[in-house]
Enzyme design. Structure first.
Site, mmCIF file in Angstrom:
data_model
loop_
_atom_site.group_PDB
_atom_site.id
_atom_site.type_symbol
_atom_site.label_atom_id
_atom_site.label_comp_id
_atom_site.label_asym_id
_atom_site.label_seq_id
_atom_site.Cartn_x
_atom_site.Cartn_y
_atom_site.Cartn_z
ATOM 1 C CG LEU A 143 -1.946 -1.185 1.235
ATOM 2 C CD1 LEU A 143 -2.804 -1.132 2.510
ATOM 3 C CD2 LEU A 143 -2.854 -1.199 0.007
ATOM 4 C CB SER A 144 2.557 3.102 -1.689
ATOM 5 O OG SER A 144 2.474 2.358 -2.839
ATOM 6 C CB SER A 150 8.547 3.205 1.165
ATOM 7 O OG SER A 150 8.027 2.263 0.300
ATOM 8 C CG ASP A 160 4.057 2.681 -5.422
ATOM 9 O OD1 ASP A 160 3.149 2.386 -6.218
ATOM 10 O OD2 ASP A 160 4.868 1.849 -4.973
ATOM 11 C CE1 TYR A 193 7.884 -3.636 -8.482
ATOM 12 C CE2 TYR A 193 10.172 -3.095 -8.977
ATOM 13 C CZ TYR A 193 8.831 -2.786 -9.040
ATOM 14 O OH TYR A 193 8.413 -1.636 -9.673
HETATM 15 C C1 GLA Z 1 5.468 -1.372 -6.610
HETATM 16 C C2 GLA Z 1 6.365 -0.315 -7.256
HETATM 17 C C3 GLA Z 1 5.609 0.415 -8.369
HETATM 18 C C4 GLA Z 1 4.984 -0.560 -9.359
HETATM 19 C C5 GLA Z 1 4.207 -1.646 -8.618
HETATM 20 C C6 GLA Z 1 3.720 -2.721 -9.537
HETATM 21 O O1 GLA Z 1 4.406 -0.764 -5.941
HETATM 22 O O2 GLA Z 1 6.786 0.619 -6.296
HETATM 23 O O3 GLA Z 1 6.476 1.316 -9.026
HETATM 24 O O4 GLA Z 1 5.949 -1.102 -10.206
HETATM 25 O O5 GLA Z 1 4.977 -2.256 -7.605
HETATM 26 O O6 GLA Z 1 2.719 -2.244 -10.361
#
Ligand code: GLA
Length: 384
Positions: free
Chosen positions: A124-125, A127, A171, A220
């Site tokens: 959920l971002s 960071s 994000d 990732y």
């Molecule tokens: C993470 C990365 C994003 C994006 C997503 C996948 O959230 O921070 O930049 O690549 O994964 O869509």
């Protein structure tokens, strides 16, 4: 908490100076996964979880950071700010300072108190929220007004160049530029965007599998490398293809045989996901919710089967939602390999939906999930 008054009094007590306070939200991605770094399309929304940053100037030449979440204080001399990561929470704010300094800004002495409620390592971002809140606070102390897209790029660079996570722009962009009651269709090539209203009759139900997710993690990076490998094969034949954004399904039919089977599958996901994302924005804008739900279902299948970025728990969370009343669409959101699913649900059914999904998941997987009923919220802003 999400309570600026509480952070203000924490800051005042610790630093004896009244702060300015800024907020930056986490996000949920409705559709468009692993397309951002391929210069494609994404459609996230900011959510009501956020990081708050309280900032005030100092006169002793120090940058003092305090995290209420970790109950930790860390102090640096402005003349000796870290140039590389130290492997702790301070990397996100100090990464922002390092990029700002690299752009020629003189980092002023400051006290910066941070608090956030974006669930960590859940896709959920959290960071990005921390970086964007810091950047907004620091630029305001500098007296610099940065447009949202510029602020987002700066924070992405902090994550790429300082923290060492090879993420795209999504994000940080949505945290800086989100709008209340809207999803945002972003073209990651030129950072142009359109807002698509999310009607009040729809809730965003975010279901946490409780399986930890990390962008810095190996999977990732491996996926990103496979996407780039596929692009390089196509570019040998069509040099104008610089990113998978430029490629088509027919390119895969012609040259997919020259790729590893993983690269071919990853590319098929990214190329079709770009088409789905643009179609999903059209569906949302024309209030065609059935179509939006179908696209989300296809996106999840592609993410799980071709991109192989799902996991047993996330597949179960999506499957268990399917016949619950009120569901419009469900899929795994974010970088993958755990984290949360996003469920678009008719608001009138949201509470019942959240409870039933949690109970089903606990019974099937043996883990009690956190399920949150959220709404699309505003991007980063000054609170007081
Ligand atoms: C993470 C990365 C994003 C994006 C997503 C996948 O959230 O921070 O930049 O690549 O994964 O869509």
């Amino acid at each position: 908490m999400h309570d600026p008054a509480a952070l203000r009094s924490i800051h005042l007590k610790r630093f004896q100076t009244a702060p300015s306070i800024f907020a930056a939200p986490g996000r949920v991605n409705l559709i468009g996964e692993h397309t951002d770094y391929a210069e494609g399309f994404v459609m996230p929304a900011a959510i009501d979880f956020a990081t708050l940053a309280a900032i005030s100037p100092r006169s002793d030449g120090k940058v003092v950071l305090y995290s209420e979440n970790f109950s930790q204080e860390q102090s640096y001399d402005v003349s000796a700010l870290p140039l590389r990561r130290e492997g702790q929470w301070t990397d996100y704010p100090m990464g922002v300072m390092a990029i700002l300094a690299g752009e020629g800004h003189r980092i002023p002495a400051m006290s910066l108190s941070l608090w956030g409620d974006v669930p960590v390592a859940s896709g959920l971002s959290s960071s990005a929220a921390l970086e964007v809140a810091t950047a907004l606070a620091a630029t305001s102390l500098l007296g610099v007004q940065m447009p949202g897209p510029v602020l987002a790029r700066l924070c992405q660079r902090a994550e790429n160049e300082f923290v060492g996570a090879n993420c795209g722009i999504m994000d940080q962009f949505i945290s800086a530029n989100g709008a209340r009651d809207h999803a945002l269709l972003l073209d990651c090539r030129d950072l142009s965007y359109k807002l698509a209203p999310i009607p009040h009759s729809i809730a965003l139900v975010i279901a946490n599998t409780m399986v930890k997710h990390s962008v810095a993690g190996g999977e990732y990076t491996t996926r990103r490398a496979e996407v780039e490998e596929a692009c390089a094969v196509i570019a040998r034949h069509r040099p104008e293809v610089r990113f998978l954004r430029d490629a088509t399904v027919s390119d895969l039919h012609q040259w997919g045989g020259e790729m590893s089977s993983n690269a071919l599958k990853r590319a098929r996901h990214v190329i079709t996901e770009n088409l789905r994302t643009v179609a999903a924005a059209d569906a949302l804008m024309s209030n065609n919710l059935a179509q939006l739900g179908r696209l989300m279902a296809e996106a999840h299948r592609s993410y799980s089967q071709d991109f192989e970025a799902s996991c047993v728990e996330a597949d179960a969370m999506v499957a268990l939602a399917q016949d619950l009343p009120g569901l419009i669409g469900a899929r795994l959101t974010g970088g993958g390999f755990g984290g949360c699913t996003v469920n678009l649900v008719e608001a009138a059914h949201a509470a019942e939906f959240a409870e039933a999904l949690g109970a089903r998941y606990s019974a099937e997987i043996g883990i009690v999930p956190e399920v949150h009923i959220c709404h699309a919220s505003a991007g980063a802003h000054q609170v007081e």
